[in-house]
Design a protein around this motif. Structure first.
Motif, PDB file in Angstrom:
ATOM      1  N   ARG A 198      -6.888   4.944   2.593  1.00 35.32           N
ATOM      2  CA  ARG A 198      -8.084   4.333   2.719  1.00 35.32           C
ATOM      3  C   ARG A 198      -8.753   3.691   3.226  1.00 35.32           C
ATOM      4  O   ARG A 198     -10.299   3.170   3.078  1.00 35.32           O
ATOM      5  CB  ARG A 198      -8.436   4.500   1.215  1.00 35.32           C
ATOM      6  N   ILE A 199      -7.954   3.069   4.093  1.00 38.40           N
ATOM      7  CA  ILE A 199      -8.528   2.168   4.821  1.00 38.40           C
ATOM      8  C   ILE A 199      -8.955   2.644   6.182  1.00 38.40           C
ATOM      9  O   ILE A 199      -7.776   3.182   7.080  1.00 38.40           O
ATOM     10  CB  ILE A 199      -8.181   0.906   4.969  1.00 38.40           C
ATOM     11  N   ALA A 200      -9.868   1.649   7.433  1.00 39.06           N
ATOM     12  CA  ALA A 200      -9.059   2.822   9.102  1.00 39.06           C
ATOM     13  C   ALA A 200      -7.657   1.353   9.770  1.00 39.06           C
ATOM     14  O   ALA A 200      -7.042   2.133  10.379  1.00 39.06           O
ATOM     15  CB  ALA A 200     -10.199   2.013  10.033  1.00 39.06           C
ATOM     16  N   SER A 201      -7.896   0.223   9.186  1.00 35.59           N
ATOM     17  CA  SER A 201      -7.133  -1.078   9.889  1.00 35.59           C
ATOM     18  C   SER A 201      -6.920  -2.282   8.401  1.00 35.59           C
ATOM     19  O   SER A 201      -7.923  -2.159   8.385  1.00 35.59           O
ATOM     20  CB  SER A 201      -7.480  -0.769  10.618  1.00 35.59           C
ATOM     21  N   TRP A 202      -5.783  -2.593   9.127  1.00 38.43           N
ATOM     22  CA  TRP A 202      -5.712  -3.987   8.387  1.00 38.43           C
ATOM     23  C   TRP A 202      -6.704  -4.833   8.469  1.00 38.43           C
ATOM     24  O   TRP A 202      -6.100  -5.087  10.130  1.00 38.43           O
ATOM     25  CB  TRP A 202      -4.559  -4.397   8.072  1.00 38.43           C
ATOM     26  N   PRO A 203      -7.578  -6.059   8.458  1.00 34.01           N
ATOM     27  CA  PRO A 203      -8.228  -7.403   8.713  1.00 34.01           C
ATOM     28  C   PRO A 203      -6.648  -8.462   9.070  1.00 34.01           C
ATOM     29  O   PRO A 203      -5.691  -8.403   8.223  1.00 34.01           O
ATOM     30  CB  PRO A 203      -9.370  -8.060   8.343  1.00 34.01           C
ATOM     31  N   PRO A 204      -6.229  -8.500  10.538  1.00 34.51           N
ATOM     32  CA  PRO A 204      -5.535 -10.043  10.641  1.00 34.51           C
ATOM     33  C   PRO A 204      -5.153 -10.539  10.182  1.00 34.51           C
ATOM     34  O   PRO A 204      -5.206 -10.993   9.710  1.00 34.51           O
ATOM     35  CB  PRO A 204      -5.870  -9.627  12.436  1.00 34.51           C
ATOM     36  N   SER A 205      -7.408 -11.662   9.776  1.00 32.05           N
ATOM     37  CA  SER A 205      -6.599 -12.766   9.692  1.00 32.05           C
ATOM     38  C   SER A 205      -6.783 -12.064   7.758  1.00 32.05           C
ATOM     39  O   SER A 205      -6.569 -13.648   7.485  1.00 32.05           O
ATOM     40  CB  SER A 205      -9.143 -12.534   9.054  1.00 32.05           C
ATOM     41  N   VAL A 206      -6.605 -11.762   6.729  1.00 30.93           N
ATOM     42  CA  VAL A 206      -6.290 -11.536   5.499  1.00 30.93           C
ATOM     43  C   VAL A 206      -4.194 -11.563   5.682  1.00 30.93           C
ATOM     44  O   VAL A 206      -3.341 -10.405   5.624  1.00 30.93           O
ATOM     45  CB  VAL A 206      -6.310 -10.534   4.874  1.00 30.93           C
ATOM     46  N   PRO A 207      -3.711 -12.613   4.940  1.00 33.17           N
ATOM     47  CA  PRO A 207      -2.647 -12.696   5.139  1.00 33.17           C
ATOM     48  C   PRO A 207      -1.910 -11.596   3.751  1.00 33.17           C
ATOM     49  O   PRO A 207      -2.529 -11.262   3.237  1.00 33.17           O
ATOM     50  CB  PRO A 207      -1.863 -14.153   4.768  1.00 33.17           C
ATOM     51  N   LEU A 208      -0.766 -11.008   3.726  1.00 33.87           N
ATOM     52  CA  LEU A 208      -0.539  -9.783   2.760  1.00 33.87           C
ATOM     53  C   LEU A 208       1.337 -10.621   2.836  1.00 33.87           C
ATOM     54  O   LEU A 208       1.090 -11.070   2.751  1.00 33.87           O
ATOM     55  CB  LEU A 208       0.344  -8.833   3.812  1.00 33.87           C
ATOM     56  N   ALA A 209       1.553 -10.235   1.342  1.00 32.44           N
ATOM     57  CA  ALA A 209       2.916 -10.068   0.416  1.00 32.44           C
ATOM     58  C   ALA A 209       2.977  -9.246   0.159  1.00 32.44           C
ATOM     59  O   ALA A 209       2.031  -8.112  -0.934  1.00 32.44           O
ATOM     60  CB  ALA A 209       2.450 -11.530  -0.995  1.00 32.44           C
ATOM     61  N   VAL A 210       4.704  -9.138  -0.419  1.00 32.81           N
ATOM     62  CA  VAL A 210       5.160  -7.982  -0.817  1.00 32.81           C
ATOM     63  C   VAL A 210       6.746  -8.557  -1.170  1.00 32.81           C
ATOM     64  O   VAL A 210       6.294  -9.770  -0.810  1.00 32.81           O
ATOM     65  CB  VAL A 210       5.491  -6.784   0.566  1.00 32.81           C
ATOM     66  N   MET A 211       7.326  -7.368  -1.822  1.00 32.66           N
ATOM     67  CA  MET A 211       8.656  -7.372  -2.596  1.00 32.66           C
ATOM     68  C   MET A 211       9.626  -7.511  -1.967  1.00 32.66           C
ATOM     69  O   MET A 211      10.459  -8.726  -2.630  1.00 32.66           O
ATOM     70  CB  MET A 211       8.408  -6.772  -3.925  1.00 32.66           C
ATOM     71  N   GLY A 212       9.816  -6.440  -1.266  1.00 29.90           N
ATOM     72  CA  GLY A 212      10.795  -6.800  -0.203  1.00 29.90           C
ATOM     73  C   GLY A 212      10.884  -5.710   0.994  1.00 29.90           C
ATOM     74  O   GLY A 212      10.451  -5.696   1.509  1.00 29.90           O
ATOM     75  N   GLU A 213      12.628  -5.753   0.919  1.00 29.30           N
ATOM     76  CA  GLU A 213      11.979  -4.860   2.653  1.00 29.30           C
ATOM     77  C   GLU A 213      11.932  -3.203   2.686  1.00 29.30           C
ATOM     78  O   GLU A 213      11.029  -2.463   3.351  1.00 29.30           O
ATOM     79  CB  GLU A 213      13.852  -4.954   2.945  1.00 29.30           C
ATOM     80  N   GLY A 214      11.505  -2.787   1.119  1.00 24.14           N
ATOM     81  CA  GLY A 214      11.266  -1.574   1.621  1.00 24.14           C
ATOM     82  C   GLY A 214       9.439  -1.390   1.621  1.00 24.14           C
ATOM     83  O   GLY A 214       9.345  -1.017   2.672  1.00 24.14           O
ATOM     84  N   SER A 215       8.725  -2.914   1.360  1.00 26.25           N
ATOM     85  CA  SER A 215       7.281  -3.025   1.333  1.00 26.25           C
ATOM     86  C   SER A 215       6.859  -2.977   2.974  1.00 26.25           C
ATOM     87  O   SER A 215       6.182  -2.577   3.152  1.00 26.25           O
ATOM     88  CB  SER A 215       7.154  -3.667   0.614  1.00 26.25           C
ATOM     89  N   ARG A 216       8.448  -4.314   3.648  1.00 28.33           N
ATOM     90  CA  ARG A 216       7.562  -4.551   5.173  1.00 28.33           C
ATOM     91  C   ARG A 216       7.935  -2.639   5.562  1.00 28.33           C
ATOM     92  O   ARG A 216       6.831  -2.901   6.642  1.00 28.33           O
ATOM     93  CB  ARG A 216       9.212  -5.128   4.958  1.00 28.33           C
ATOM     94  N   ARG A 217       9.181  -1.759   5.526  1.00 30.54           N
ATOM     95  CA  ARG A 217       8.884  -0.690   6.303  1.00 30.54           C
ATOM     96  C   ARG A 217       7.379   0.180   5.687  1.00 30.54           C
ATOM     97  O   ARG A 217       6.886   0.296   6.620  1.00 30.54           O
ATOM     98  CB  ARG A 217       9.827   0.228   6.019  1.00 30.54           C
ATOM     99  N   ALA A 218       7.291   0.123   4.310  1.00 30.82           N
ATOM    100  CA  ALA A 218       6.267   0.479   5.037  1.00 30.82           C
ATOM    101  C   ALA A 218       4.566   0.278   5.651  1.00 30.82           C
ATOM    102  O   ALA A 218       3.955   0.478   6.522  1.00 30.82           O
ATOM    103  CB  ALA A 218       5.976   0.619   3.013  1.00 30.82           C
TER     104      ALA A 218
END
Length: 256
Positions: free
Chosen positions: A72-92
């Motif tokens: 639902r988005i064109a791209s992720w804004p580089p200024s916004v940090p992300l957090a994920v639970m594990g390696e599967g989410s990093r690959r996503a």
């Protein structure tokens, strides 16, 4: 003869792992125990995605949350940090072009304990105090992450990006489960919710001896919390793997 291997993840997440395992000589069975479905109303999700840059951090609870967001988005804004639970989410994230370097991604350091608690340990909570964090999740889920962030003085907004549903026990699924219960096999289970669904379905398929049969199967699980759930449900052999497909593959390929 190699033991059959049953992969119970949602269909889209099962296919790549199944292909890698089928390159060997194992019989691989895909048996999704949860279906990932779109929301009937995405207006709340679309509204919050339109203001991503107002958040000090966006946390995703699963690869499904990531895929639903990036659809639902064109791209992720580089200024916004992300957090994920594990390696599967990093690959996503990587599939959508979001990787360390151009983007700031936080995840648990211990790949065998990839959950809300270990993500909290990796986050700089003092930096987030007084700011707003967005958690992207399914329609339901644990509140540990949101509650802990709020306790640390952080404003939290949660938004659903997808919904989960147990499969309907039709004649086809009933027969597949009946057949699998008669075989000595290995089962990949990657969520406690899916494990609960499995037990419920087995009880419906074979009320007399189904539970005992499934408890004798060998489970491969990527998180300690799922292993604890499995042991509490009476499973006798539970193998804890590392996070992501790599950990699962390593454990499965070392099993005769």
């Amino acid at each position: 003869m190699p033991r059959p291997l049953v992969i119970t993840r949602p269909l889209a997440q099962s296919l790549a792992l199944a292909q890698q395992l089928r390159d060997g000589d194992r019989e691989v069975v895909i048996l999704p125990l949860l279906e990932i479905l779109p929301l009937p109303d995405t207006s709340a999700l679309q509204a919050v995605l339109a203001q991503l840059e107002s958040f000090a951090l966006v946390a995703f609870v699963s690869p499904n949350a990531i895929d639903a967001t990036f659809a639902r988005i064109a791209s992720w804004p580089p200024s916004v940090p992300l957090a994920v639970m594990g390696e599967g989410s990093r690959r996503a994230l990587a599939r959508h072009g979001v990787v360390d370097g151009p983007y700031r991604i936080t995840s648990p350091l211990d790949t065998q304990r990839t959950d809300s608690q270990t993500l909290l340990e990796a986050l700089d909570l003092s930096r987030l105090q007084g700011q707003q964090v967005l958690i992207v999740r399914g329609e339901s889920g644990r509140e540990l992450l949101a509650d802990a962030l709020r306790d640390a003085g952080i404003s939290v907004q949660q938004v659903a990006a997808y919904r989960r549903a147990a499969p309907m026990l039709d004649d086809v699924l009933r027969q597949r489960l009946t057949d699998l219960l008669e075989l000595e096999g290995d089962w990949v289970v990657t969520s406690s919710e899916a494990l609960q669904v499995l037990m419920h379905l087995v009880q419906q398929v074979d009320a007399e001896s189904g539970v005992d049969k499934i408890q004798r199967m060998t489970l491969f699980v990527p998180h300690r919390r799922i292993a604890e759930t499995a042991l509490s449900l009476g499973f006798r052999t539970v193998t804890l793997t590392g996070s992501g497909d790599e950990g699962l593959l390593t454990a499965l390929q070392s099993t005769p």
